[in-house]
Write a protein that holds these residues in place. Structure first.
Motif, PDB file in Angstrom:
ATOM      1  N   GLU A 174       6.927  -4.872  -3.110  1.00  0.00           N
ATOM      2  CA  GLU A 174       6.194  -5.260  -4.311  1.00  0.00           C
ATOM      3  C   GLU A 174       6.891  -6.458  -4.968  1.00  0.00           C
TER       4      GLU A 174
ATOM      5  N   LYS B  13      -0.077  -5.491  -4.369  1.00  0.00           N
ATOM      6  CA  LYS B  13       0.464  -4.236  -3.837  1.00  0.00           C
ATOM      7  C   LYS B  13       1.074  -3.383  -4.948  1.00  0.00           C
TER       8      LYS B  13
ATOM      9  N   PRO C 211      -0.336 -11.206  -2.551  1.00  0.00           N
ATOM     10  CA  PRO C 211      -0.354  -9.878  -1.904  1.00  0.00           C
ATOM     11  C   PRO C 211       0.721  -8.935  -2.440  1.00  0.00           C
ATOM     12  N   SER C 212       1.920  -9.443  -2.672  1.00  0.00           N
ATOM     13  CA  SER C 212       2.989  -8.564  -3.162  1.00  0.00           C
ATOM     14  C   SER C 212       2.731  -8.146  -4.610  1.00  0.00           C
TER      15      SER C 212
ATOM     16  N   ALA D 222      -1.314  -7.209   1.481  1.00  0.00           N
ATOM     17  CA  ALA D 222      -0.893  -6.155   0.547  1.00  0.00           C
ATOM     18  C   ALA D 222      -0.890  -4.782   1.205  1.00  0.00           C
ATOM     19  N   LEU D 223      -1.586  -4.639   2.328  1.00  0.00           N
ATOM     20  CA  LEU D 223      -1.649  -3.354   3.029  1.00  0.00           C
ATOM     21  C   LEU D 223      -0.450  -3.125   3.941  1.00  0.00           C
ATOM     22  N   ASP D 224       0.354  -4.159   4.141  1.00  0.00           N
ATOM     23  CA  ASP D 224       1.515  -4.051   5.021  1.00  0.00           C
ATOM     24  C   ASP D 224       2.556  -3.116   4.386  1.00  0.00           C
TER      25      ASP D 224
ATOM     26  N   SER E 297      -7.416  -6.519  -0.742  1.00  0.00           N
ATOM     27  CA  SER E 297      -6.060  -5.956  -0.791  1.00  0.00           C
ATOM     28  C   SER E 297      -6.075  -4.435  -0.708  1.00  0.00           C
TER      29      SER E 297
ATOM     30  N   ARG F 104      -6.983  -2.497  -3.167  1.00  0.00           N
ATOM     31  CA  ARG F 104      -6.797  -1.876  -4.479  1.00  0.00           C
ATOM     32  C   ARG F 104      -8.124  -1.360  -5.042  1.00  0.00           C
TER      33      ARG F 104
END
Length: 402
Positions: A220, A296, A292-293, A213-215, A325, A327
């Motif tokens: 999203e 994000k 992850p998406s 998710a950090l990529d 992630s 968040r």
């Protein structure tokens, strides 16, 4: 010396291809990195056989149900094999008592016969047996004679269909095994009253997956398209644990925010058509690969679980998935033990007012707080937990073999 090159049979309550990532199957995959693991998929009942026969999940299992010579499904991991057993009679409708216990013996015999054939086919002479929360088969291990017997207790038994027979069966199981591993301190304390060789090893998360998710190049999830920011999100099953009264107060008093719940909905507890608001979005489940998406797209990730007589038994996997992630996370104070693992990175709220205030603070996130969350997540990975589990199995196996 850690556990290595051992044969391990894991009899699980969770199916290997379930919609959400499970503690049970995740543990199996990690143990299979340096051991030989046979993951016994939760047996279909005859009711399941008829109900799911036109589904992809049924088609995957169909060739293996009635063929002892073809009962295994290979996985992407060479050391991990899925064992499919024949369907068993549906017996949960029977009243608790001698008739149910007799029918249970038959079901255990059906499954046990399949396991004995697998053990014989692969010439497995020494092995560990882990019952991973499949308390419905409490004495199955007695039919296959393993070197070490373990019960992995991942949740309290609270659903009505579970408690009908499960409370009695789980007590039988806990007393019968050599070792009990629990995912919360409170569960460990309760099981220790029946088996003194009970230990606490909490859940963890697949941080490598969460950190995708950090990529900056990861888009999203499309399921969030068109939803107004900020997004206050929940990822997981929408069922008994959620405090629906608190959530209703949150979306009614925070009309400027979108509350998005991603996961399968248990209509016993909530019906979408009766639980609605302009800023509430119940989007249903998505594959675990998309987590992850989805994360994000969350501005704040939440755990709005209710605080009740069993909430201290719950140690949610999603807590560390969220933190991994990056968040910001806001939770209710349902389990007092969680504070010991999150190092002041998560506010634990007593009511909707505190929860709303914590969301406002979380929306003012900083890079310093982000880094602290990632550090906490890094200390709560499956690699850490599996090392603890393997060490505990090794110690107890050595004791049995002395």
């Amino acid at each position: 010396m850690s556990l290595k090159d051992q044969h391990i049979i894991i009899f699980s309550q969770m199916q290997f291809d379930g919609r959400l990532e499970s503690t049970n199957y995740t543990m199996a995959k990690h143990l299979a990195k340096d051991n030989y693991v046979y993951y016994v998929d939760r047996p279909y009942t005859w009711k399941d056989y008829l109900k799911f026969r036109n589904t992809p999940e049924f088609d995957v299992r169909k060739p293996h149900f009635f063929s002892s010579s073809n009962s295994l499904i290979e996985t992407e991991l060479p050391n991990l094999k899925i064992v499919i057993t024949p369907p068993v009679p549906s017996i949960n409708m029977l009243p608790e008592g001698p008739l149910y216990r007799l029918a249970l013996k038959l079901n255990q015999l059906i499954v046990g016969n399949r396991l004995r054939k697998v053990i014989k086919k692969f010439s497995i002479n020494n092995y560990i047996y882990i019952n991973s929360y499949n308390f419905s088969f409490p004495t199955l291990h007695k039919l296959i004679n393993p070197d070490l017997t373990v019960y992995h207790c991942v949740d309290p038994i609270i659903e009505p269909y579970q408690t009908k027979h499960g409370l009695i069966s789980e007590d039988i199981l806990v007393k019968a095994v050599d070792l009990v591993i629990c995912t919360s301190k409170e569960l460990r304390n309760k099981k220790a009253l029946l088996n003194s060789n009970s230990f606490f090893i909490p859940n963890a998360a697949n941080i490598g997956h969460s950190q995708k998710a950090l990529d900056p190049d990861l888009p999203e999830a499309e399921i969030l398209a068109g939803i107004k920011k900020p997004v206050i999100g929940y990822f997981g099953a929408i069922e008994r644990r959620i405090d629906y009264d608190l959530v209703r107060e949150l979306f009614e008093t925070n009309a400027d925010k979108s509350f998005v719940f991603i996961g399968p909905i248990d209509r016993y507890y909530i019906k979408e058509e009766e639980y609605a608001a302009p800023n509430l979005f119940l989007k249903g489940p998505v594959p675990y690969e998309l987590m992850p998406s989805v994360l994000k797209g969350f501005d704040v990730a939440i755990i709005p679980f209710k605080k009740d007589e069993v909430s201290n038994d719950i140690f949610p996997l999603k807590l560390f998935e969220y933190l991994g992630s990056g968040r910001p996370v806001v939770s209710t104070d349902f389990n007092d033990d969680l504070k010991d693992f999150t190092m002041d990175t998560v506010p634990y709220c007593k009511n909707a007012k505190e929860f709303s205030d914590a969301i406002e603070v979380a929306l003012q996130d900083t890079d310093v707080l982000l880094q602290k969350r990632l550090e906490v997540a890094a200390e709560n990975t499956w690699e850490h937990r599996i090392t603890e589990i393997k060490d505990l199995l090794r110690i107890n196996l050595d004791k049995k073999q002395m």
